[in-house]
Design an enzyme around this catalytic site. Structure first.
Site, mmCIF file in Angstrom:
data_model
loop_
_atom_site.group_PDB
_atom_site.id
_atom_site.type_symbol
_atom_site.label_atom_id
_atom_site.label_comp_id
_atom_site.label_asym_id
_atom_site.label_seq_id
_atom_site.Cartn_x
_atom_site.Cartn_y
_atom_site.Cartn_z
ATOM 1 N N TRP A 103 0.725 -1.180 0.007
ATOM 2 C CA TRP A 103 -0.065 -0.058 0.075
ATOM 3 C C TRP A 103 0.908 1.159 0.041
ATOM 4 O O TRP A 103 0.599 2.138 -0.674
ATOM 5 C CB TRP A 103 -1.126 0.133 0.911
ATOM 6 N N ASP A 171 -1.511 6.452 6.778
ATOM 7 C CA ASP A 171 -2.546 5.537 6.388
ATOM 8 C C ASP A 171 -2.751 4.879 7.222
ATOM 9 O O ASP A 171 -1.935 3.763 7.388
ATOM 10 C CB ASP A 171 -2.171 5.011 5.054
ATOM 11 N N LYS A 195 -12.565 -1.922 7.396
ATOM 12 C CA LYS A 195 -11.900 -2.818 8.438
ATOM 13 C C LYS A 195 -12.337 -2.742 9.776
ATOM 14 O O LYS A 195 -13.135 -3.416 10.255
ATOM 15 C CB LYS A 195 -10.522 -2.573 7.934
HETATM 16 N N1 PMP Z 1 -4.163 1.409 2.503
HETATM 17 C C1 PMP Z 1 -4.165 0.282 3.265
HETATM 18 C C2 PMP Z 1 -3.666 0.067 4.376
HETATM 19 C C3 PMP Z 1 -5.175 -0.945 3.018
HETATM 20 O O1 PMP Z 1 -5.231 -1.812 3.842
HETATM 21 C C4 PMP Z 1 -6.028 -0.666 2.032
HETATM 22 C C5 PMP Z 1 -7.093 -1.766 1.520
HETATM 23 N N2 PMP Z 1 -6.892 -3.069 1.953
HETATM 24 C C6 PMP Z 1 -5.904 0.705 1.255
HETATM 25 C C7 PMP Z 1 -5.202 1.517 1.551
HETATM 26 C C8 PMP Z 1 -6.907 0.749 -0.080
HETATM 27 O O2 PMP Z 1 -8.024 1.036 0.519
HETATM 28 P P1 PMP Z 1 -9.281 1.266 -0.523
HETATM 29 O O3 PMP Z 1 -9.630 -0.154 -0.892
HETATM 30 O O4 PMP Z 1 -10.442 1.522 0.496
HETATM 31 O O5 PMP Z 1 -9.143 1.994 -1.393
#
Ligand code: PMP
Length: 361
Positions: A103, A171, A195
């Site tokens: 991420w 994040d 989550k």
């Molecule tokens: N950052 C992290 C740490 C994540 O776990 C996720 C999704 N699993 C995201 C960003 C992306 O999130 P989204 O699917 O809401 O765009």
């Protein structure tokens, strides 16, 4: 109602009490004769829900509403990968990013479109199995970005880094409201709700008001933090149902005793599983190198003998445990045990790990 042990990484398990209340809200909200799905976002029923949820977002993080604001946005945490540098990374400026997983890689890729990015540290050399401690920071960096919990790799920052005065941005998609951190260390924090906070569809951005004031003005209106801050996240139609459920989850967190109590419970839950893995080092290989960096939310591991992966999953399913397969990019297994995941489920997994290991030896 049947409930299995849902170890999914997100969208993920929500508290039953919240689901029950939300079901009632789907039929009728606040004696209005309308469903939460039907009310106008400009009406008094939704407004009450919206502002109540906003207040709880800050209150539960221990943040002063005079200094901080909370926004409800669409587009997922992924939109924030772009929106953050679009608003703050003016040409010529540099932002520091710590790369602790997939991420983070995505966040860095987006930021590079807007300005200079310095990767202040990375754990890519060891499959992202640890959180770096030495950061090579840029003097005068616009901000320093970290991923507080790495959902795919299963690492979590044990504490927050010293940024030498640069604004810290996080994040926190997969561990917001999981720990009693000093959230005032952040200038901006963002998290997709799906989550630890509610259903997919809303992303929460929490930011210092004075930091948001420094955002650029040459940004498309809908992608400008200032737009949403000024309009209290009602510039356009917000993801109303998701905001409503976030409010219910925050009330549930308060009823649990707040973040201190939630963290203690999460620590006990995670320990039960890590202990079971550590008891059989010949069978299980934890994916995280340093114990101090182990995530409370996503427990990642591999079987030393991957030929038995299918058998392991099938056995788990027989015990009504779902969602244990690791992320498709890393393989192995991952038990996501967010706030709403019950301690009994962690114990059930620990028992299974022990039984499987004894069978395997
Ligand atoms: N950052 C992290 C740490 C994540 O776990 C996720 C999704 N699993 C995201 C960003 C992306 O999130 P989204 O699917 O809401 O765009």
């Amino acid at each position: 109602m049947k409930r299995i042990y849902n170890f999914s990484a997100g969208p993920a398990i929500l508290p039953v009490e919240v689901l029950e209340e939300a079901s009632r809200g789907i039929l009728e909200i606040g004696g209005s004769g309308m469903s939460i799905l039907e009310v106008s976002h400009r009406g008094k029923e939704y407004e009450a829900i919206h502002f109540d949820a906003k207040e709880r977002v800050l209150k539960n993080l221990g943040l002063d509403p005079e200094q901080y604001t909370a926004l409800f946005l669409g587009g997922g945490a992924s939109l924030q990968f772009a929106m953050l540098p679009m608003n703050f990374l003016t040409p010529g400026a540099t932002a520091d990013y710590v790369n602790t997983g997939e991420w983070g890689v995505k966040a860095i890729k987006e930021a590079k479109r807007f300005g200079n990015v310095n990767v202040a540290a990375t754990s890519e050399d060891a499959r992202y199995s640890y959180i770096p401690t030495d950061l090579n920071l840029t003097p005068g960096a616009r901000y320093v970005h970290i991923t507080t919990n790495n959902t795919i790799e299963g690492t979590e920052w044990p504490g927050l880094p010293d940024t030498g005065g640069a604004p810290l941005v996080g994040d926190a998609s997969s561990d917001i409201y999981a720990r009693d951190l000093d959230y005032s260390r952040f200038n901006l924090l963002y998290a997709g709700a799906q989550k630890n906070m509610g259903p997919a569809g809303v992303t929460i951005v929490v930011a210092r008001k004075d930091f948001l004031q420094q955002a650029g003005d040459d940004v498309p209106v809908i992608l400008s933090y200032k737009t949403h801050a000024k309009a209290d996240s009602l510039y356009n139609t917000p993801p109303a149902f998701a905001v409503y459920v976030v409010g219910l989850v925050l009330k549930w967190i308060e009823a649990q005793g707040g973040l201190k109590a939630v963290e203690e419970r999460n620590r006990r839950k995670a320990q039960v599983i890590y202990d079971a893995l550590d008891a059989f080092p010949d069978v299980y290989e934890p994916a995280v190198r340093e114990k101090r960096d182990r995530s409370l939310m996503n427990v990642t591991f591999r079987l030393r003998n991957p030929d038995r992966d299918k058998e392991f999953l099938a056995g788990a399913q027989e015990r009504e445990m779902e969602g244990l397969k690791g992320h498709r990019s890393v393989g192995g297994f991952r038990a996501s045990i967010y706030n709403a995941f019950p301690p009994e489920g962690c114990q059930a997994l620990a028992n299974y790990l022990e039984d499987f290991a004894k069978k395997a030896i």
